[in-house]
Design an enzyme around this catalytic site. Structure first.
Site, PDB file in Angstrom:
ATOM      1  N   HIS A 206      23.624 -51.676  85.898  1.00 11.86           N
ATOM      2  CA  HIS A 206      23.030 -51.420  87.208  1.00 11.86           C
ATOM      3  C   HIS A 206      21.538 -51.121  87.159  1.00 11.86           C
ATOM      4  CE1 HIS A 206      23.473 -47.284  85.870  1.00 11.86           C
ATOM      5  NE2 HIS A 206      22.598 -46.944  86.781  1.00 11.86           N
TER       6      HIS A 206
HETATM    7  C1  UD1 Z   1      21.040 -44.327  91.117  1.00  7.29           C
HETATM    8  C2  UD1 Z   1      20.165 -43.511  90.150  1.00  7.29           C
HETATM    9  C3  UD1 Z   1      20.509 -43.883  88.706  1.00  7.29           C
HETATM   10  C4  UD1 Z   1      21.988 -43.736  88.439  1.00  7.29           C
HETATM   11  C5  UD1 Z   1      22.734 -44.585  89.471  1.00  7.29           C
HETATM   12  C6  UD1 Z   1      24.220 -44.537  89.298  1.00  7.29           C
HETATM   13  C7  UD1 Z   1      17.913 -42.960  90.920  1.00  7.29           C
HETATM   14  C8  UD1 Z   1      16.485 -43.286  90.754  1.00  7.29           C
HETATM   15  N1  UD1 Z   1      18.752 -43.807  90.331  1.00  7.29           N
HETATM   16  O1  UD1 Z   1      20.700 -45.691  90.968  1.00  7.29           O
HETATM   17  O2  UD1 Z   1      19.814 -43.027  87.839  1.00  7.29           O
HETATM   18  O3  UD1 Z   1      22.283 -44.162  87.139  1.00  7.29           O
HETATM   19  O4  UD1 Z   1      22.392 -44.100  90.775  1.00  7.29           O
HETATM   20  O5  UD1 Z   1      24.834 -45.337  90.236  1.00  7.29           O
HETATM   21  O6  UD1 Z   1      18.232 -41.984  91.552  1.00  7.29           O
HETATM   22  N2  UD1 Z   1      24.268 -48.779  97.359  1.00  7.29           N
HETATM   23  C9  UD1 Z   1      25.417 -49.013  98.080  1.00  7.29           C
HETATM   24  N3  UD1 Z   1      26.275 -47.967  98.263  1.00  7.29           N
HETATM   25  C10 UD1 Z   1      26.055 -46.719  97.790  1.00  7.29           C
HETATM   26  C11 UD1 Z   1      24.880 -46.491  97.046  1.00  7.29           C
HETATM   27  C12 UD1 Z   1      24.002 -47.529  96.840  1.00  7.29           C
HETATM   28  O7  UD1 Z   1      25.660 -50.110  98.524  1.00  7.29           O
HETATM   29  O8  UD1 Z   1      26.892 -45.822  98.003  1.00  7.29           O
HETATM   30  C13 UD1 Z   1      23.322 -49.896  97.118  1.00  7.29           C
HETATM   31  C14 UD1 Z   1      22.191 -49.946  98.123  1.00  7.29           C
HETATM   32  O9  UD1 Z   1      21.896 -51.260  98.400  1.00  7.29           O
HETATM   33  C15 UD1 Z   1      21.038 -49.313  97.362  1.00  7.29           C
HETATM   34  C16 UD1 Z   1      21.332 -49.722  95.950  1.00  7.29           C
HETATM   35  O10 UD1 Z   1      22.746 -49.727  95.827  1.00  7.29           O
HETATM   36  O11 UD1 Z   1      19.788 -49.750  97.818  1.00  7.29           O
HETATM   37  C17 UD1 Z   1      20.723 -48.783  94.929  1.00  7.29           C
HETATM   38  O12 UD1 Z   1      21.074 -47.412  95.214  1.00  7.29           O
HETATM   39  P1  UD1 Z   1      20.094 -46.213  94.749  1.00  7.29           P
HETATM   40  O13 UD1 Z   1      20.685 -44.919  95.120  1.00  7.29           O
HETATM   41  O14 UD1 Z   1      18.705 -46.499  95.223  1.00  7.29           O
HETATM   42  O15 UD1 Z   1      20.008 -46.368  93.188  1.00  7.29           O
HETATM   43  P2  UD1 Z   1      21.098 -46.750  92.086  1.00  7.29           P
HETATM   44  O16 UD1 Z   1      20.752 -48.098  91.568  1.00  7.29           O
HETATM   45  O17 UD1 Z   1      22.497 -46.518  92.555  1.00  7.29           O
END
Ligand code: UD1
Length: 362
Positions: A206
């Site tokens: 991821h």
């Molecule tokens: C975040 C953490 C990372 C951790 C990871 C575990 C930061 C900088 N990064 O990354 O350290 O390893 O979580 O998962 O805080 N999304 C969904 N549903 C959700 C959450 C996210 O669809 O419940 C999608 C959205 O499109 C979002 C993308 O995933 O934009 C990324 O989510 P985000 O919270 O920005 O970062 P992660 O890549 O999950």
């Protein structure tokens, strides 16, 4: 009046870290308030972890959702400042290295509230990783730094952080694992997927560096498609990765090769599947630790790791998109390694956090 401790969680990896600390502090004469920032919001990324780990429903959900780093961090800060003004906590506990962690540390420190950080001191020395920035800023602001391993202590010392702020308590993830271990056989995740124990690999990816660059992602997918003929692969796909694979039609390529693509798995099925895996291919932080603890070879798709003890003592090896296939072959040619338990990776870390707080109060 009992002191008020606020726990700030937000993203998937925070939840297994908070569960044991909440339970251990629950036996003390303190009032606890659990905040969920809403950084992760899908049931599969969030709520199911609360149910399986027996975490109480959050007292407050800030509902910040997804967004750019600046916007997400700012939204958490704005909402937390209001909450802390209202509730005036005696201590804030933050977990890991996600955006919600650093946001909470920034707000609490400016308000003069004591902060404890669970999983302090880890460093990848790679400032292109958002988590590295989060870790550095969080640690410099925290009053109590609970570290998992000696390398973390050394990193904090090298940054000039006074040793009185640092207590090595061990790895909190092992507390959560030990909590659910008795339920894992009944979970039988491998059998449900028609996989044989010891006869499959598990893949999770991821990190932006791996999945946001289409070329990089395609190289990884090619290697996985070829590896599938050596070892059946199960790939629970993070929402970020799901979007990137679909955009480049790489999900179809994986499915055609026979790689089993799943929705993100919740904690118990994931741990059940991991425990019986032959190999893990990942860019997750927690998985590097869990594979070491379980004695499962782990190929980490990164140029560095903030968890070097999983390499020096454990079963972890770094890999790259171009080197992945060769590394899988090498790994399959070797005997399965034995489980490794670095000091204090023993399921009793949350108790040591509580002991440390009591000792500090004198
Ligand atoms: C975040 C953490 C990372 C951790 C990871 C575990 C930061 C900088 N990064 O990354 O350290 O390893 O979580 O998962 O805080 N999304 C969904 N549903 C959700 C959450 C996210 O669809 O419940 C999608 C959205 O499109 C979002 C993308 O995933 O934009 C990324 O989510 P985000 O919270 O920005 O970062 P992660 O890549 O999950």
């Amino acid at each position: 009046m009992a002191p008020l401790v606020v726990h700030v969680t937000g993203a998937r990896p925070n939840f297994p870290k908070a569960a044991p600390v909440l339970a251990a502090l629950g036996e003390q004469p303190v009032e606890q308030l659990l905040v969920h920032t809403g950084q992760h919001y899908d049931d599969k990324m969030s709520d199911v972890f609360f149910r399986q780990l027996g975490i109480p429903k959050p007292d407050v959900n800030l509902g910040v959702g997804s967004g750019s780093h600046g916007r997400q961090t700012a939204k958490v800060m704005e909402a937390l400042e209001e909450l802390f003004e209202d509730r005036r906590p005696d201590m804030v506990i933050v977990y890991g290295d996600v955006n919600s962690t650093v946001a909470a540390a920034l707000v609490a420190s400016k308000m003069g509230i004591a902060i404890a950080h669970v999983e302090a001191g880890l460093r990848s020395f790679d400032m292109t990783m958002p988590e590295e920035i989060n870790r550095l800023v969080t640690d410099v602001l925290c009053d109590v730094l609970w570290t998992p391993s000696p390398d973390a202590d050394a990193n904090l010392a090298a940054e000039g952080i006074p040793s009185v702020r640092v207590t090595r308590v061990g790895n909190i993830m092992m507390d959560s694992f030990e909590l659910i271990r008795p339920q894992l056989d009944a979970e039988a995740a491998a059998a449900r997927l028609n996989m044989k124990a010891g006869g499959y690999g598990i893949v999770t990816l991821h990190r932006p560096a791996n999945v946001d660059d289409a070329q990089q992602l395609a190289t990884i997918v090619d290697a996985l498609c070829t590896a599938q003929s050596l070892l059946p692969l199960v790939f629970p796909v993070h929402p970020r990765t799901r979007q990137r694979l679909a955009a480049a039609h790489l999900d179809e390529r994986l499915a055609q090769a026979g790689v089993l693509l799943l929705e993100p798995l919740s904690y118990k099925p994931f741990m059940s599947l991991l425990k019986d895996a032959r190999l893990a291919i990942t860019d997750s932080g927690g998985l590097q630790e869990e594979t070491t603890y379980l004695g499962i070879p782990c190929l980490t798709m990164r140029e560095n790791t903030e968890r070097p003890i999983t390499i020096s003592e454990g079963t972890n090896r770094l890999t790259s998109p171009a080197g992945l296939l060769a590394d899988i072959r090498t790994s399959l040619g070797n005997d399965a390694p034995r489980p490794v338990r670095p000091q204090y990776w023993d399921g009793a870390t949350a108790g040591r956090c509580v002991d440390d707080l009591r000792a500090r109060r004198g």
